[in-house]
Write a protein that holds these residues in place. Sequence first.
Motif, short mmCIF file in Angstrom:
data_model
loop_
_atom_site.label_atom_id
_atom_site.label_comp_id
_atom_site.label_asym_id
_atom_site.label_seq_id
_atom_site.Cartn_x
_atom_site.Cartn_y
_atom_site.Cartn_z
N THR A 2 0.84 -1.20 0.00
CA THR A 2 0.00 0.00 0.00
C THR A 2 0.87 1.25 0.00
N HIS A 3 0.55 2.18 -0.89
CA HIS A 3 1.24 3.46 -0.91
C HIS A 3 0.51 4.43 0.00
N LEU A 4 1.27 5.24 0.73
CA LEU A 4 0.70 6.24 1.62
C LEU A 4 0.83 7.62 0.98
N ILE A 5 -0.25 8.39 1.01
CA ILE A 5 -0.20 9.79 0.62
C ILE A 5 -0.59 10.61 1.84
N VAL A 6 0.36 11.37 2.35
CA VAL A 6 0.14 12.19 3.54
C VAL A 6 -0.14 13.61 3.08
N ALA A 7 -1.33 14.09 3.42
CA ALA A 7 -1.76 15.41 2.93
C ALA A 7 -2.37 16.21 4.08
N THR A 8 -1.91 17.45 4.24
CA THR A 8 -2.40 18.29 5.33
C THR A 8 -2.42 19.75 4.91
N HIS A 9 -3.06 20.57 5.74
CA HIS A 9 -2.98 22.01 5.57
C HIS A 9 -1.54 22.46 5.85
N GLY A 10 -1.03 23.37 5.03
CA GLY A 10 0.32 23.87 5.22
C GLY A 10 1.37 22.80 4.97
N LYS A 11 2.49 22.92 5.67
CA LYS A 11 3.61 22.01 5.48
C LYS A 11 3.72 20.97 6.59
N PHE A 12 2.63 20.81 7.33
CA PHE A 12 2.61 19.80 8.39
C PHE A 12 2.91 18.42 7.84
N SER A 13 2.42 18.12 6.64
CA SER A 13 2.65 16.80 6.04
C SER A 13 4.14 16.55 5.82
N GLU A 14 4.86 17.56 5.35
CA GLU A 14 6.30 17.41 5.14
C GLU A 14 7.01 17.11 6.46
N GLU A 15 6.64 17.86 7.48
CA GLU A 15 7.36 17.74 8.75
C GLU A 15 7.05 16.44 9.46
N ILE A 16 5.80 15.96 9.39
CA ILE A 16 5.49 14.72 10.09
C ILE A 16 6.15 13.53 9.40
N VAL A 17 6.26 13.59 8.06
CA VAL A 17 6.97 12.53 7.34
C VAL A 17 8.46 12.58 7.65
N ASN A 18 9.02 13.79 7.76
CA ASN A 18 10.43 13.93 8.15
C ASN A 18 10.66 13.39 9.56
N SER A 19 9.72 13.65 10.45
CA SER A 19 9.84 13.15 11.82
C SER A 19 9.76 11.62 11.83
N ALA A 20 8.87 11.07 11.04
CA ALA A 20 8.74 9.61 10.96
C ALA A 20 10.02 8.98 10.45
N ALA A 21 10.70 9.66 9.54
CA ALA A 21 11.95 9.13 8.98
C ALA A 21 13.03 9.03 10.05
N MET A 22 12.98 9.89 11.06
CA MET A 22 13.95 9.81 12.15
C MET A 22 13.80 8.52 12.94
#
Length: 319
Positions: A2-22
């Motif tokens: 399954t592919h995940l598409i993370v979508a949010t208002h603003g740049k929250f999606s970028e930051e939560i994916v970056n946090s998950a990568a940590m």
Amino acid sequence: MTHLIVATHGKFSEEIVNSAAMVFGEDENTHVVTFLPGEGGDDLVAKYQAIIAHLPENEPVLFLVDLFGGSPYNAAARVATERANTDIVTGISLPMLLECLDAKDSSSLTELVETAKEVGVQAVKSFRQPEPKAVQSKVVNQPVQTVKSSTPLNGHLNIALLRIDSRLIHGQVATSWAKAVKCEAIFAVNDEVANDDLRRELLLQIVPTGLKGYVIPVEKAIKVYHNPKYTGKNILWLVTNPTDIVRLIEGGVKVEKVNVGGMTYKEGNKPLSEAVTVNKNDVEAFKKLIDLGVELTMQQVATSSKVEVTKAKLDAIQF
């Protein structure tokens, strides 16, 4: 898959994916979509469709969005209505995303949706009103479940992984390492923390449901290792420094490999890697472990590559 598409208002999606990568590491099948001022629903649909256009036909897609009824959700609903094997879960959080990353390769889309919803609720905790957790303990006073294995029992615990991590039990350990090594219990081994009631209890609160957690001093860990009633138990061991590993070995604990995760910076420390800093005592302890035939590898997250710690690297550190 399954592919995940993370979508949010603003740049929250970028930051939560970056946090998950940590915690989990980079994942090429997780896609980020931002919703910026001046954009509308059609812009989001176009972004979604551009991602999906590069996926294998009919590959499952799960949208993880922030607000039910918000633009990222509404645009995702327009896409999901026209596409099979597609669903949406709202209220994205870091625990939800991490669990989805871990489960998406082995779960159906329906199962992954249920996992996301369940974790989204279970992840909400209160410090002042913690939920009772019968599987946690301050000392080892009862056996954990036995690992079913064809390997003959040798009278000792099985060390599923011995990892150096200054934080001991934390989110990355709970969501990634414990699953990667399929342990039944976690030992946080440190004299100072074992004698600090607050720090001990904070660590125990993080232990995943279904596992036992123990915060114990080095000498206690040695005694438990040699106790025959724990033979065959699969345990994840966490320490904060290599000196304590030398102590474990001197106490008769058989250590063949050490996973060097994170050693946070303290004044006077020198970098061994981006996540590992050491002092003179650490370097000497690492060298002693190498002399004892212990394999040392640095690995920040379970999905990242291992990097060997050698005497040459240690000798290159100048104090």
